[in-house]
Design an enzyme around this catalytic site. Sequence first.
Site, PDB file in Angstrom:
ATOM      1  N   LEU B 177       0.813  -1.218   0.000  1.00 51.60           N
ATOM      2  CA  LEU B 177       0.000   0.000   0.000  1.00 51.60           C
ATOM      3  C   LEU B 177       0.845   1.266   0.000  1.00 51.60           C
ATOM      4  O   LEU B 177       0.350   2.329  -0.365  1.00 51.60           O
ATOM      5  CB  LEU B 177      -0.959   0.035   1.194  1.00 51.60           C
ATOM      6  CG  LEU B 177      -2.336  -0.560   0.930  1.00 51.60           C
ATOM      7  CD1 LEU B 177      -3.264  -0.241   2.094  1.00 51.60           C
ATOM      8  CD2 LEU B 177      -2.954  -0.028  -0.357  1.00 51.60           C
ATOM      9  N   ASP B 178       2.122   1.157   0.407  1.00 42.87           N
ATOM     10  CA  ASP B 178       3.009   2.309   0.253  1.00 42.87           C
ATOM     11  C   ASP B 178       3.296   2.521  -1.237  1.00 42.87           C
ATOM     12  O   ASP B 178       3.288   3.646  -1.727  1.00 42.87           O
ATOM     13  CB  ASP B 178       4.327   2.103   1.008  1.00 42.87           C
ATOM     14  CG  ASP B 178       4.176   2.359   2.507  1.00 42.87           C
ATOM     15  OD1 ASP B 178       5.145   2.084   3.242  1.00 42.87           O
ATOM     16  OD2 ASP B 178       3.113   2.840   2.933  1.00 42.87           O
ATOM     17  N   HIS B 179       3.552   1.431  -1.936  1.00 44.77           N
ATOM     18  CA  HIS B 179       3.772   1.540  -3.381  1.00 44.77           C
ATOM     19  C   HIS B 179       2.536   2.121  -4.055  1.00 44.77           C
ATOM     20  O   HIS B 179       2.621   3.042  -4.861  1.00 44.77           O
ATOM     21  CB  HIS B 179       4.085   0.169  -3.984  1.00 44.77           C
ATOM     22  CG  HIS B 179       5.509  -0.271  -3.782  1.00 44.77           C
ATOM     23  ND1 HIS B 179       6.574   0.372  -4.366  1.00 44.77           N
ATOM     24  CD2 HIS B 179       6.035  -1.286  -3.076  1.00 44.77           C
ATOM     25  CE1 HIS B 179       7.702  -0.246  -4.017  1.00 44.77           C
ATOM     26  NE2 HIS B 179       7.404  -1.254  -3.232  1.00 44.77           N
TER      27      HIS B 179
END
Lengths: 422, 421
Positions: B177-179
């Site tokens: 989810l950071d990506h």
Amino acid sequence: MKLPLLKPNTIPCLNDVLVLELAGERCPIACAFAGRLLAEMGAVVLKIEPPEGDPTRRIGPFLEDTPDLNRSLVFWYYNTNKMDITLDILQASAGTIFDTLLAHADVLLHALHPDDLAKVGLTREAIDDRNPLLIVSEVSPFGCDGPYRDYLASDVMHQAMGGLMASTGYHDVEGSPPIAGDGGQAWHLGGQWTVIGTLAALFCRDQDGRGQRVETAIHDACSISTEIALPTYDYTGNLVIRQTGREAHDVILPPWQYRCADGRYVSFVPMGFGPDRWTAVVEWLKKYGLEEDLAEDRYYIPEVLQEELHHVCDVLARFFATRSAEEVSRGIQACGLVAWVLNAPEDLLDDPHLKAREFFLQVEQPELERSFTYPGTPWFINGEPLRASRRAPLLGEHNLPVYEALGLSRDQIIAMKEGGLI
Amino acid sequence: MRDDSRPLSGVRIFDLTRYLAGAGGPRILGNLGAEVIRVEWPQHPAVDLTRFLGPFQDEEPGMNRSGFFAQINVDKLSISLNMSSPQGREIARRLIGVSDIVMENFSPDVMSHWDLDYESLKRIKPDIIYISQSGFGQTGPNREFRTYGPIAQAYSGMQLMTGLPDQEPAGWGFSILDHMGAYYGAMAAMMALHYRAKTGEGICIDLAQAQLGCTVTGPCLLDYTVNGRPYGRPGLPPGNRSFHPRAVPHTTYRALGDDEWVVIGAFNDTQWRSLVQGMGDPAWAQEERFSTLLGRIDNEEELDRRIGEWTAQRERYEVMHTLQAAGVPAAVVQTARDKLEADPQLRHRKLYTRLDHLILGERWYEGVPAKLSRTPGQLRRPSPMLGEHDEYVYHEILGLSRQEIEQLRKDGVLTSEVATT
């Protein structure tokens, strides 16, 4: 001649953009997801399906477990806010119609195989020569050329090839394989990058008045989405080790996931312990007499805490196992640290935060006289969430208005239907 | 000055983001040709902690020695600027006045505390594009909660959805989810650029990472809201099986070697027959009970055992190539080493670029999965040293004299030195 386009009930960023979407057979979900995102940004997305329907219409789950071309929840999920016509573009007779539609379009979003593209006259050279304004945005599993051009892959296989699986799984389950996460994330990564490329080409056209081709590979999108795996290998020669409930590293980390008394799990990354937060943690455990040796002064020394982190997490694990997941999550947050319960997707429907953000939408299915709850969008635009969404279209739902707008008579449209062209 | 080879050439971004979810978005925009001015400060709490996350050059930590930071921050300029100082914020306002986009991922009240919220900035530059990213969004009861990738993944359901059905969740082995947060940040900026090109107006976008997670959990959410069927039930998550569509076989199999794996699947009877052929037409596979999908479902465990016996004796790439040549979906579980050294398709796509950095030397950097034909863009500059571009930005863009810059250093508004080791 004006196409009767439905203005989407969406936020207006792209509302001057007409996208034709041809999702093909190899990676229809990635393509449809890209189209859905563009529609949510305000674009008018006209999906062109083969007469027998997009392949995802045959994939369940289905409404009331009844397979039907208009009841696939996969198709519903990925095709909200789109218009829809059928056309067998591979038939010679479709040529003029397809060309006319293309002439109106800003973006051709597609996942057709290069051979099919050539059949409809959309080789790279032909695209570059024809409509200088058109943006042709292609998504493919591995790329439109190269040694793996024709390789077939499921979402799990993309996660394998892209390195996601090598980082994901268990270190303490004997013989367990690398794991692909559920939900379609490889398709989503591919679709997200397709949108990034499309938007870049759109803005470029805003600046210089010319379209171009964009070619996105799902394999590429997956391959760059593995965080520290590549730098770790490049700098140390080590591969990261998949490990239970925590991120892959080249050593086994202390746990980031804790089982609680009610059988649910909490995600807690054991970092950021300043002295105040550490005190809060110890006081919390002391209330239950479960602090073991953590009240000793030495744990206030950061190096010691780091050194003994596995032991500290063991103590915490024993404590968390005595309390419910909600209590553990809130308790950690009350200490100024970061944690959350591992929810199932349906657990979010009652979430007060998402309610306040008006995240979930009621989408009407008038032909069923029902409406269903769908997720909204990840953002507010100018302080507003997406407030309405249109259901995914029925197969060929807009054939009549679109083909009539192209100047075809009812008789002609019926003939095309009977001839299998639409 | 516009460089016609890159689609976002001429766009300037005032980049206040940190970590991956925030900083990854401007990086992509930089790869696509935008001028990204990254605002940094060497001291806590302002410093981007990613600069101190390994792996490090020669295993030695240092402000400019993190390989992880380097990967995230390609194609950016770095200025030092003390945002806690009123003078610093005044300079920020001036820089924003000559920028197109502001991107930030602080906790929700930080920017308004600095009078750098959207309403304030509109008075300086009416068409400013303002992208805020945060864990839960700028509004709502959870707005103050910080998130890391795994936390947002836990909240949205993504962690629970990753694992074997009879084990605790495996969770994602990296912050997916950071990506995705980075990707949506880049999307937000570009849809705003188009909006501004069309209307002349700026826009404010509030992107919430946890909310983003809730938009990608997939059709299983509808299976609940439409059919009442919860994800939390026996048999899920599916491990590596294919339930929708139901394909058997479909899972991981061990290949020759230690911890080497392939994934094989047959999505119809034709692919099944091709798989049988690809395995050399073994006698067991001729049995009637394997010839139909329903038969294969009933005998899935034995089928997997048999296929596993075949793959266990074969090199994993040999399995993949043999089966793909026969029209059977098959994949190798690749590592970072495999992707760099054994993936001819990624090489063909030129996904990895080599860049030379003063301290890090020559390293591999992940490129751009979307290839534009006319304006491809390419990775050009490695990640910056902290404050490396003070001179260029303050003197050439803002027009400050060298004496003024020196005074700002003395006043602690800019940093005094740029580390070069």
